[in-house]
Design a protein around this motif. Structure first.
Motif, PDB file in Angstrom:
ATOM      1  N   PHE A 140      61.548   9.573 -23.182  1.00  0.00           N
ATOM      2  CA  PHE A 140      60.909   8.923 -24.326  1.00  0.00           C
ATOM      3  C   PHE A 140      59.441   8.648 -24.032  1.00  0.00           C
ATOM      4  O   PHE A 140      59.075   8.202 -22.940  1.00  0.00           O
ATOM      5  N   GLY A 141      58.614   8.918 -25.049  1.00  0.00           N
ATOM      6  CA  GLY A 141      57.190   8.607 -24.926  1.00  0.00           C
ATOM      7  C   GLY A 141      56.891   7.152 -25.210  1.00  0.00           C
ATOM      8  O   GLY A 141      55.848   6.631 -24.822  1.00  0.00           O
ATOM      9  N   SER A 142      57.818   6.484 -25.896  1.00  0.00           N
ATOM     10  CA  SER A 142      57.674   5.068 -26.198  1.00  0.00           C
ATOM     11  C   SER A 142      59.040   4.410 -26.102  1.00  0.00           C
ATOM     12  O   SER A 142      60.057   5.089 -25.905  1.00  0.00           O
ATOM     13  N   VAL A 143      59.076   3.114 -26.260  1.00  0.00           N
ATOM     14  CA  VAL A 143      60.343   2.399 -26.157  1.00  0.00           C
ATOM     15  C   VAL A 143      61.245   2.805 -27.318  1.00  0.00           C
ATOM     16  O   VAL A 143      60.860   2.682 -28.489  1.00  0.00           O
ATOM     17  N   PRO A 144      62.452   3.309 -27.040  1.00  0.00           N
ATOM     18  CA  PRO A 144      63.332   3.770 -28.124  1.00  0.00           C
ATOM     19  C   PRO A 144      64.047   2.608 -28.802  1.00  0.00           C
ATOM     20  O   PRO A 144      64.096   1.488 -28.289  1.00  0.00           O
ATOM     21  N   ILE A 145      64.608   2.899 -29.986  1.00  0.00           N
ATOM     22  CA  ILE A 145      65.530   1.966 -30.618  1.00  0.00           C
ATOM     23  C   ILE A 145      66.849   2.071 -29.854  1.00  0.00           C
ATOM     24  O   ILE A 145      67.428   3.151 -29.747  1.00  0.00           O
ATOM     25  N   ASN A 146      67.313   0.977 -29.309  1.00  0.00           N
ATOM     26  CA  ASN A 146      68.528   0.983 -28.515  1.00  0.00           C
ATOM     27  C   ASN A 146      69.706   0.551 -29.382  1.00  0.00           C
ATOM     28  O   ASN A 146      69.716  -0.553 -29.935  1.00  0.00           O
ATOM     29  N   VAL A 147      70.681   1.451 -29.486  1.00  0.00           N
ATOM     30  CA  VAL A 147      71.846   1.206 -30.337  1.00  0.00           C
ATOM     31  C   VAL A 147      73.106   1.217 -29.479  1.00  0.00           C
ATOM     32  O   VAL A 147      73.351   2.166 -28.727  1.00  0.00           O
ATOM     33  N   ALA A 148      73.890   0.148 -29.600  1.00  0.00           N
ATOM     34  CA  ALA A 148      75.213   0.120 -28.977  1.00  0.00           C
ATOM     35  C   ALA A 148      76.223   0.477 -30.059  1.00  0.00           C
ATOM     36  O   ALA A 148      76.408  -0.271 -31.021  1.00  0.00           O
ATOM     37  N   LEU A 149      76.835   1.642 -29.929  1.00  0.00           N
ATOM     38  CA  LEU A 149      77.829   2.091 -30.899  1.00  0.00           C
ATOM     39  C   LEU A 149      79.204   1.679 -30.379  1.00  0.00           C
ATOM     40  O   LEU A 149      79.630   2.120 -29.302  1.00  0.00           O
ATOM     41  N   VAL A 150      79.890   0.831 -31.139  1.00  0.00           N
ATOM     42  CA  VAL A 150      81.105   0.181 -30.636  1.00  0.00           C
ATOM     43  C   VAL A 150      82.329   0.628 -31.425  1.00  0.00           C
ATOM     44  O   VAL A 150      82.351   0.552 -32.650  1.00  0.00           O
ATOM     45  N   PHE A 151      83.342   1.076 -30.700  1.00  0.00           N
ATOM     46  CA  PHE A 151      84.652   1.328 -31.297  1.00  0.00           C
ATOM     47  C   PHE A 151      85.531   0.148 -30.917  1.00  0.00           C
ATOM     48  O   PHE A 151      85.813  -0.056 -29.734  1.00  0.00           O
ATOM     49  N   PRO A 152      85.973  -0.665 -31.907  1.00  0.00           N
ATOM     50  CA  PRO A 152      86.646  -1.928 -31.576  1.00  0.00           C
ATOM     51  C   PRO A 152      88.116  -1.771 -31.210  1.00  0.00           C
ATOM     52  O   PRO A 152      88.994  -2.454 -31.729  1.00  0.00           O
ATOM     53  N   ASN A 153      88.365  -0.883 -30.281  1.00  0.00           N
ATOM     54  CA  ASN A 153      89.707  -0.685 -29.750  1.00  0.00           C
ATOM     55  C   ASN A 153      89.559   0.031 -28.408  1.00  0.00           C
ATOM     56  O   ASN A 153      88.449   0.190 -27.908  1.00  0.00           O
ATOM     57  N   ALA A 154      90.649   0.490 -27.862  1.00  0.00           N
ATOM     58  CA  ALA A 154      90.641   1.069 -26.521  1.00  0.00           C
ATOM     59  C   ALA A 154      89.805   2.346 -26.446  1.00  0.00           C
ATOM     60  O   ALA A 154      89.693   3.094 -27.421  1.00  0.00           O
ATOM     61  N   TYR A 155      89.246   2.589 -25.281  1.00  0.00           N
ATOM     62  CA  TYR A 155      88.475   3.808 -25.007  1.00  0.00           C
ATOM     63  C   TYR A 155      89.290   5.047 -25.366  1.00  0.00           C
ATOM     64  O   TYR A 155      88.768   5.983 -25.992  1.00  0.00           O
ATOM     65  N   GLU A 156      90.569   5.054 -24.979  1.00  0.00           N
ATOM     66  CA  GLU A 156      91.422   6.221 -25.197  1.00  0.00           C
ATOM     67  C   GLU A 156      91.554   6.553 -26.676  1.00  0.00           C
ATOM     68  O   GLU A 156      91.685   7.730 -27.034  1.00  0.00           O
ATOM     69  N   LEU A 157      91.532   5.546 -27.537  1.00  0.00           N
ATOM     70  CA  LEU A 157      91.591   5.774 -28.975  1.00  0.00           C
ATOM     71  C   LEU A 157      90.229   6.172 -29.535  1.00  0.00           C
ATOM     72  O   LEU A 157      90.111   7.089 -30.344  1.00  0.00           O
ATOM     73  N   GLY A 158      89.206   5.463 -29.119  1.00  0.00           N
ATOM     74  CA  GLY A 158      87.863   5.723 -29.639  1.00  0.00           C
ATOM     75  C   GLY A 158      87.384   7.128 -29.373  1.00  0.00           C
ATOM     76  O   GLY A 158      86.713   7.741 -30.220  1.00  0.00           O
ATOM     77  N   MET A 159      87.756   7.681 -28.228  1.00  0.00           N
ATOM     78  CA  MET A 159      87.271   9.010 -27.871  1.00  0.00           C
ATOM     79  C   MET A 159      88.053  10.130 -28.546  1.00  0.00           C
ATOM     80  O   MET A 159      87.803  11.303 -28.284  1.00  0.00           O
ATOM     81  N   THR A 160      88.992   9.783 -29.423  1.00  0.00           N
ATOM     82  CA  THR A 160      89.626  10.798 -30.273  1.00  0.00           C
ATOM     83  C   THR A 160      89.044  10.771 -31.685  1.00  0.00           C
ATOM     84  O   THR A 160      89.426  11.583 -32.516  1.00  0.00           O
ATOM     85  N   ASN A 161      88.116   9.846 -31.941  1.00  0.00           N
ATOM     86  CA  ASN A 161      87.606   9.632 -33.292  1.00  0.00           C
ATOM     87  C   ASN A 161      86.342  10.463 -33.516  1.00  0.00           C
ATOM     88  O   ASN A 161      85.293  10.186 -32.938  1.00  0.00           O
TER      89      ASN A 161
END
Length: 566
Positions: free
Chosen positions: A25-46
């Protein structure tokens, strides 16, 4: 940070293959936390979750990291092991109403104020199927919602945030509320009647009175497929590719058929190209769509897969659009179970819900499966559908016994017949949105009847608890007041079933799940515009009561709902 959580998250990351290219990045990026409100194993199938992750990270001014629910631990992002409070935007991807309490837990555990009115930063947004249908139960907790499909609008949101960086949250939200498809609850007031019913929505300028759903006209402009490959998910051996989006079947119980209309299909050549890429990675292709067998060029696609030795699986099938080519391709790919959804117990009831298939379609599918060596059959049914009677349940039992007998007489005699039974939940933006859910005690009686008649015949029964479905119905049909119930339950430990013990101004879980709306009532989600008129839904509701069907949408003729002409 707890060392056990660090170890777990670092191990998960080490096992991933992340297909998002790294960038500087040439400048400070917009930092986004993308949250799946359940288990990792479920979120990574979405795929929706992964699609937005890709879009955020496709920009040179934004950086997206993923977070999930790790029970017993506060939330940190996988990529950076950073707390959510250090991000500019927290974005929740919400597919299921039953994850609402998980959202509150994640925010609370991160030390972030739950109520939007008490929070300056980070800004909290939410999107996904459950949000599009009815965001009201979460409206006190979320700064803004994305209504509809997010691939395009996420860029407009990030552009607006970048242009107004450093300004107050209220100023940024005043700009964001002007983006089509974005709902900012702080700009809307709800007025209630004497009986607790919604009487009126008022919008404060510059907010629009109606929030129009966003949808992507050209699916091929965006890549919706697996972005992060991980062995820690149910589909660990698959590379998921979205084949199509939306459905024109007009099933009256199904939100996806209305909220994701217009039906759209990706180009055959693009699917083949991405499937070859998946094969190079040593993965089976998982085709995702509302009804994969409805894809206009499905036989051509299967033949190309066979030519290139590409193994594949599917997310869903329609009994009336199965072909020999498709079944043979699934068999060659190692499929052991054919899954289809008759949904209703009788033809009369299938006409009521406009399912559009017959018993003959299902039996033909079972026979095709036998011919091509697919031994097991799984059938999905819904109980408690509008106008359902004991006779419908009886017909369902008789038909399932017939299917089992057909399997026993042929090469599939060792195959397993599984029946998955789910209580009907009336959903917003369907012709049944005015109807209350059937009482759980009555539903439990129907399940026991199915078990007592089918188990002795060697038929496996799976079912969802009517009590849990009742909570889901309440959340899907709730207004802003139900947020008070969610907050109270969260403070008492977060057990969703505990919702039944509370009430707010006389409103209980039973009130929300079972109430019936007059056709002229103001519905809690009436400020959302999915592109279909209330008059259209009323017409379909009336046709359902009369047992009249509506034909499916086609590309060449559009005279059913007229959404394509808008």
């Amino acid at each position: 940070m707890n060392w056990k959580l660090r170890f777990k998250m670092e191990k998960l990351k080490e096992q991933e293959i992340n297909l998002v290219p790294e960038k500087s990045f040439g400048s400070v990026p917009i930092n986004v936390a993308l949250v799946f409100p359940n288990a990792y194993e479920l979120g990574m199938t979405n795929l929706g979750f992964q699609a937005i992750y890709r879009e955020i990270n496709s920009r040179m001014d934004s950086l997206g990291h993923r977070a999930f629910l790790f029970k017993g631990f506060p939330p940190y992002t996988i990529e950076a092991l950073k707390p959510l409070s250090e991000y500019d935007i927290i974005g929740f991807s919400v597919s299921f109403e039953m994850d609402y309490l998980n959202m509150l837990k994640i925010l609370d555990d991160a030390g972030i104020p739950l109520f939007a009115s008490e929070r300056e930063n980070p800004i909290v947004m939410a999107g996904g199927p459950a949000i599009t249908f009815n965001p009201e139960p979460l409206s006190p907790f979320v700064d803004f919602f994305v209504i509809g499909e997010g691939e395009e609008v996420i860029h407009e949101i990030l552009d607006t945030f970048r242009e107004n960086a450093g300004r107050s949250k209220s100023y940024i939200l005043e700009k964001i509320v002007q983006i089509k498809g974005v709902y900012v609850p702080a700009f809307y007031e709800v007025r209630y009647g004497d009986k607790g019913e919604v009487k009126e929505f008022k919008a404060t300028p510059p907010a629009p009175l109606k929030i129009k759903r966003r949808w992507v006209k050209d699916l091929d402009a965006f890549t919706t497929e697996t972005v992060v490959i991980t062995p820690n998910t149910e589909f660990k051996d698959m590379f998921l590719i979205e084949l199509s989006r939306g459905c024109g079947r007009n099933c009256r119980f199904c939100m996806a058929g209305y909220c994701y209309r217009i039906p759209r299909a990706r180009k055959l050549e693009r699917i083949i190209e991405r499937a070859k890429f998946a094969a190079q990675l040593g993965k089976k292709v998982g085709l995702v769509g509302a009804a994969v067998s409805d894809y206009p060029r499905i036989d051509e696609l299967v033949k190309e897969f066979a030519k290139n030795n590409i193994k594949f699986s599917v997310s869903s099938l329609r009994a009336d659009s199965l072909s020999k080519t498709l079944i043979e391709g699934l068999s060659s790919s190692g499929h052991k179970t054919l899954t289809i959804a008759p949904e209703a117990g009788s033809q009369r009831l299938r006409n009521v819900i406009n399912k559009g298939i017959t018993e003959e379609n299902v039996l033909d599918a079972v026979k095709l499966a036998e011919i091509y060596g697919i031994k097991n059959i799984k059938l999905y049914y819904i109980i408690g559908l509008p106008t359902e009677t004991e006779e419908d349940i009886k017909e369902m039992i008789e038909f399932l016994i017939k299917v089992r007998e057909i399997m026993a007489e042929g090469k599939n005699k060792d195959g397993i017949l599984t029946v998955s039974v789910n209580p009907f939940i009336p959903k917003p933006f369907t012709p049944f949105q005015w109807i209350g859910m059937e009482d759980p005690t009555s539903l439990e009686g129907k399940i026991k009847k199915l078990q007592s008649n089918l188990k002795p015949k060697g038929i496996r029964i799976l079912y969802e608890s009517p009590r849990i479905s009742q909570v889901q119905a309440a959340l899907s049909r709730g207004d802003r007041d139900i947020a008070k119930l969610l907050y109270r339950v969260h403070r008492l430990g977060g057990n969703l079933t505990a919702l039944k013990r509370f009430e707010v101004d006389g409103k209980t879980v039973e009130y929300y799940a079972h109430r019936e709306f007059p056709l002229d009532a103001v519905l809690p989600w009436d400020h959302i515009d999915v592109g279909l008129s209330k008059e259209y839904f009323i017409k379909e509701y009336q046709k359902a009561k009369e047992g009249r069907t509506t034909r499916r949408c086609t590309e060449d003729v559009c005279s059913v709902c007229r959404i394509c002409a808008k």
